[in-house]
Write a protein that holds these residues in place. Sequence first.
Motif, PDB file in Angstrom:
ATOM      1  N   PRO A 155       2.498   2.121   1.918  1.00 21.75           N
ATOM      2  CA  PRO A 155       1.593   1.261   2.696  1.00 21.75           C
ATOM      3  C   PRO A 155       0.946   1.964   3.883  1.00 21.75           C
ATOM      4  N   VAL A 156      -0.242   1.474   4.179  1.00 21.80           N
ATOM      5  CA  VAL A 156      -1.040   2.001   5.278  1.00 21.80           C
ATOM      6  C   VAL A 156      -1.915   0.852   5.767  1.00 21.80           C
ATOM      7  N   VAL A 157      -2.310   0.898   7.021  1.00 24.13           N
ATOM      8  CA  VAL A 157      -3.155  -0.149   7.593  1.00 24.13           C
ATOM      9  C   VAL A 157      -4.550   0.409   7.821  1.00 24.13           C
ATOM     10  N   GLY A 158      -5.549  -0.282   7.301  1.00 24.87           N
ATOM     11  CA  GLY A 158      -6.923   0.172   7.462  1.00 24.87           C
ATOM     12  C   GLY A 158      -7.868  -0.719   6.678  1.00 24.87           C
ATOM     13  N   GLU A 159      -9.042  -0.170   6.346  1.00 20.60           N
ATOM     14  CA  GLU A 159     -10.045  -0.985   5.654  1.00 20.60           C
ATOM     15  C   GLU A 159      -9.810  -0.996   4.144  1.00 20.60           C
ATOM     16  N   CYS A 160     -10.217  -2.081   3.524  1.00 21.72           N
ATOM     17  CA  CYS A 160      -9.951  -2.294   2.102  1.00 21.72           C
ATOM     18  C   CYS A 160     -10.596  -1.229   1.214  1.00 21.72           C
ATOM     19  N   ALA A 161     -11.736  -0.697   1.626  1.00 21.48           N
ATOM     20  CA  ALA A 161     -12.421   0.310   0.801  1.00 21.48           C
ATOM     21  C   ALA A 161     -11.539   1.528   0.568  1.00 21.48           C
ATOM     22  N   PHE A 162     -10.685   1.868   1.526  1.00 18.53           N
ATOM     23  CA  PHE A 162      -9.791   3.011   1.354  1.00 18.53           C
ATOM     24  C   PHE A 162      -8.842   2.765   0.185  1.00 18.53           C
ATOM     25  N   ASP A 163      -8.297   1.562   0.080  1.00  8.19           N
ATOM     26  CA  ASP A 163      -7.364   1.223  -1.000  1.00  8.19           C
ATOM     27  C   ASP A 163      -8.064   1.217  -2.350  1.00  8.19           C
ATOM     28  N   LEU A 164      -9.252   0.643  -2.388  1.00 11.10           N
ATOM     29  CA  LEU A 164      -9.992   0.499  -3.633  1.00 11.10           C
ATOM     30  C   LEU A 164     -10.464   1.846  -4.167  1.00 11.10           C
ATOM     31  N   ALA A 165     -10.612   2.814  -3.277  1.00 17.39           N
ATOM     32  CA  ALA A 165     -11.157   4.117  -3.676  1.00 17.39           C
ATOM     33  C   ALA A 165     -10.314   4.810  -4.729  1.00 17.39           C
ATOM     34  N   ARG A 166      -8.998   4.645  -4.658  1.00 17.28           N
ATOM     35  CA  ARG A 166      -8.145   5.304  -5.649  1.00 17.28           C
ATOM     36  C   ARG A 166      -8.351   4.709  -7.034  1.00 17.28           C
ATOM     37  N   LEU A 167      -8.662   3.418  -7.081  1.00 19.88           N
ATOM     38  CA  LEU A 167      -8.867   2.756  -8.366  1.00 19.88           C
ATOM     39  C   LEU A 167     -10.153   3.240  -9.046  1.00 19.88           C
ATOM     40  N   VAL A 168     -11.137   3.646  -8.261  1.00 15.94           N
ATOM     41  CA  VAL A 168     -12.420   4.084  -8.832  1.00 15.94           C
ATOM     42  C   VAL A 168     -12.215   5.232  -9.809  1.00 15.94           C
ATOM     43  N   ARG A 169     -11.301   6.137  -9.500  1.00 17.50           N
ATOM     44  CA  ARG A 169     -11.161   7.317 -10.350  1.00 17.50           C
ATOM     45  C   ARG A 169     -10.067   7.179 -11.408  1.00 17.50           C
TER      46      ARG A 169
END
Length: 305
Positions: free
Chosen positions: A223-237
């Motif tokens: 876990p990490v705290v920040g903006e949702c785009a950071f989490d979603l970025a791993r799913l893109v690839r």
Amino acid sequence: MAFEPPQRLLRALGETRRSGPAEADAWLEKLPDLARQAVELRELTVERVQAPGGRSSLVVLVRRPDGTPAVLKLAPERARPESERAALAHWDGRGAVRLLNPGDTHGVLLLERLRPDLSVRSLPEAKALLEAAGTLRRLWVEPPAGHVFETVAERTGRQAEAMRATAAAGGGAELVALVDAALTAREELLAGPSEPRLLHGTFRQSKVLAGDRAPWLAVGPDPVVGECAFDLARLVRDRVEDLIASPSGPSITRRRVKRLAESLDVDQERLRGWTLFRAVESGVRAGRVGRLRDAELLLEFAGWL
């Protein structure tokens, strides 16, 4: 029972010796005793060690004293098991595997049993992305007050230093250009406004398993705290090897960024930027520990962004 660590875990721990202190050796030496103590203390019945299991922990299928199936997970300190415990306790089963021993410590997690043989990755690609994204959305909640989770700025700051060092050590002009682009994207993204949320941190299709109380639940957060785009970025690839093998890989990737951003109300350019940073960081790290094929795939993917 002999708590023999699976080969995937041994390989992953072996990589840490090449990139940092060899704490893994001491943990592996103590692991059989740690596992036995954890089982005896909780009066568990062992079924088997899960293989291939994870890259950062020993996963053991067990039964609780009342016969309920569960999972015992043991991880070294560098895998931040107490951070995982805090996140799972905060989610309390919403979108994620349920923690059964919130008051425990010492890197031992007792979790509800899901179906380790059935992940979202087993679905057709379009369906897999849809289900994974829906699961991820449920995890994006406000972090607990006074939390001690690492922030995106802190985590990517450490990663940025390692990327700079690798590029400076003679990575070649192409790698230097990608690293520069990724670092620039990070600086711009961190300078912009964002609404902090508790994030999974290492989310991908294989981290979403079938369950009984919900069709799909996330496991294995860092876990990490920040903006949702950071989490979603791993799913893109996800399924990057399939993307690279396709002659339409670049256009598929652009459509995927657009589709995921729109479906989860994330800014498309911020998602593209974090996807670039995370792909380059993972590619550089893979090359640093000798996973050259992975590095090649990730850096080619990053070049499309």
